[in-house]
Design an enzyme around this catalytic site. Sequence first.
Site, PDB file in Angstrom:
ATOM      1  N   LYS A  89       0.804  -1.231   0.000  1.00 13.68           N
ATOM      2  CA  LYS A  89       0.000   0.000   0.000  1.00 13.68           C
ATOM      3  C   LYS A  89       0.835   1.279   0.000  1.00 13.68           C
ATOM      4  O   LYS A  89       0.430   2.292  -0.536  1.00 13.68           O
ATOM      5  CB  LYS A  89      -0.954  -0.009   1.200  1.00 13.68           C
ATOM      6  CG  LYS A  89      -2.099  -0.979   1.007  1.00 13.68           C
ATOM      7  CD  LYS A  89      -3.195  -0.756   2.022  1.00 13.68           C
ATOM      8  CE  LYS A  89      -4.423  -1.579   1.693  1.00 13.68           C
ATOM      9  NZ  LYS A  89      -4.217  -3.027   1.975  1.00 13.68           N
ATOM     10  N   GLU A 111      -9.858   7.350   3.658  1.00 11.70           N
ATOM     11  CA  GLU A 111     -10.794   6.485   4.375  1.00 11.70           C
ATOM     12  C   GLU A 111     -10.059   5.179   4.644  1.00 11.70           C
ATOM     13  O   GLU A 111      -9.124   4.822   3.927  1.00 11.70           O
ATOM     14  CB  GLU A 111     -12.050   6.220   3.548  1.00 11.70           C
ATOM     15  CG  GLU A 111     -11.962   5.043   2.569  1.00 11.70           C
ATOM     16  CD  GLU A 111     -10.967   5.237   1.445  1.00 11.70           C
ATOM     17  OE1 GLU A 111     -10.671   6.397   1.099  1.00 11.70           O
ATOM     18  OE2 GLU A 111     -10.466   4.225   0.906  1.00 11.70           O
ATOM     19  N   SER A 377       1.721  -9.861  -1.103  1.00  9.82           N
ATOM     20  CA  SER A 377       1.332  -8.454  -0.905  1.00  9.82           C
ATOM     21  C   SER A 377       1.618  -7.908   0.481  1.00  9.82           C
ATOM     22  O   SER A 377       1.837  -6.707   0.633  1.00  9.82           O
ATOM     23  CB  SER A 377      -0.151  -8.279  -1.238  1.00  9.82           C
ATOM     24  OG  SER A 377      -0.958  -9.133  -0.454  1.00  9.82           O
TER      25      SER A 377
HETATM   26  C1  LIG Z   1      -5.122  -4.034   1.498  1.00 10.50           C
HETATM   27  C2  LIG Z   1      -4.462  -5.299   1.196  1.00 10.50           C
HETATM   28  C3  LIG Z   1      -4.871  -6.127   0.116  1.00 10.50           C
HETATM   29  C4  LIG Z   1      -6.083  -5.847  -0.716  1.00 10.50           C
HETATM   30  O1  LIG Z   1      -6.069  -4.652  -1.434  1.00 10.50           O
HETATM   31  P1  LIG Z   1      -5.804  -4.633  -3.008  1.00 10.50           P
HETATM   32  O2  LIG Z   1      -6.108  -3.219  -3.382  1.00 10.50           O
HETATM   33  O3  LIG Z   1      -6.727  -5.621  -3.648  1.00 10.50           O
HETATM   34  O4  LIG Z   1      -4.393  -4.989  -3.218  1.00 10.50           O
HETATM   35  C5  LIG Z   1      -4.141  -7.273  -0.152  1.00 10.50           C
HETATM   36  N1  LIG Z   1      -3.078  -7.634   0.593  1.00 10.50           N
HETATM   37  C6  LIG Z   1      -2.656  -6.874   1.640  1.00 10.50           C
HETATM   38  C7  LIG Z   1      -1.472  -7.332   2.429  1.00 10.50           C
HETATM   39  C8  LIG Z   1      -3.329  -5.699   1.981  1.00 10.50           C
HETATM   40  O5  LIG Z   1      -2.904  -4.959   3.019  1.00 10.50           O
END
Ligand SMILES: *Cc1c(COP(=O)(O)O)cnc(C)c1O
Length: 393
Positions: A89, A111, A377
């Site tokens: 993020k 938000e 992610s």
């Molecule tokens: C917020 C988040 C997501 C989901 O958000 P996307 O916009 O779909 O990427 C996925 N993995 C992690 C670790 C997150 O913090």
Amino acid sequence: MKYSVDEHGYYGQFGGAYIPEMLHPNVEELKNAYLEIMNEPGFKAEFEDLLRDYVGRPTPLYFAKRLSEKYNTKIYLKREDLNHTGAHKINNTLGQILLAKRLGKKRIIAETGAGQHGVATATVCALMGMDCIVYMGAIDMERQKPNVERMRIMGAEVRPATSGSKTLKDATNEAIRDWINNPVDTHYIIGSVVGPHPYPDMVARFQAIISEEIKWQLKGLTGRENPDHVIACVGGGSNAAGAFYHFLDNEDVNLIAVEAAGLGVNTDKSAATTYLGTPGVLHASRSLLMQTEDGQVVEPYSISAGLDYPGIGPMHAHLFESGRGSFFSATDDEAYEAGIRVSRLEGIIPALETAHAFAVLEQIEFKPDDIVVINLSGRGDKDLQTYIDRGDY
Ligand SMILES: *Cc1c(COP(=O)(O)O)cnc(C)c1O
């Protein structure tokens, strides 16, 4: 560029900017400026320097030997979990705050649902010395106290949204109201590839650093720049958009998106939007969303807060409809088990969102010579209590 946004802000039939009249000037200003700013050499240099020295990029592309042996294929992990603040993020919030600075903005609003995007926003606001107001549902504030305190420690003001269900959608309404009232000095940082054009395209471009790095890293490791498959979990779709971006037009690369099935796609506790959704307008863009026959948004459910979203970004709706992307889903149980498996095999506890991406290894049989890149992610620290509560490890 068949799968990128067109000049009207659409991906096929999805996208656009379905905004109230009063937001028009804010969105217009952004739309007219974002590409020019992002292409300025000075902007690029500052973004790249901070990605390197502050975020910690490039993140490694790591060959997961034990996981590869288990599934009899070649699995590489893109380590977004090693970014500052623990997920992808920050790539987006950093990009947007630099853009806001160049637009002369003094104040940032955002938000947040579970608080991950709020924390990433509070982080870059502290870095840049900008005022930060994060809207968060009152119920979410109760459920996610550590993230509320993280934001406050870094100097952000967390304002509770007390209307409706007191969750993400109400926080979004409050943020939009704030933006309407402060069009001149405020930038609204949206946290995924959702919202009115140009947000989905802008956020995808900031996250595209993920696939830009995968290309040269994979070339160095294997001699080829394109994998056979790229796998990512999808909530709104920003980490997937970043991991897919530079492969969109390489049609020999299979793009695999994994949604949260919750308790199962045939229960009323799910967040598998492409499976359960129909076209409609949510958060100012036309996309697929979970809704009743008369257009009321259905409450989504997932074990992971980051995937607990009733829609999906317009780019992904188009990848789904055009068949360019392959969409799968994983239940809470499947994701949890995958998370434990990755922890045991690789010594990496993934975020529960990410665990959904790993769960498809049980659903798809890849060939022994296939190169599979999984976008890791985020890290699982924030989900420790959920892991503990399940407890059967
Ligand atoms: C917020 C988040 C997501 C989901 O958000 P996307 O916009 O779909 O990427 C996925 N993995 C992690 C670790 C997150 O913090």
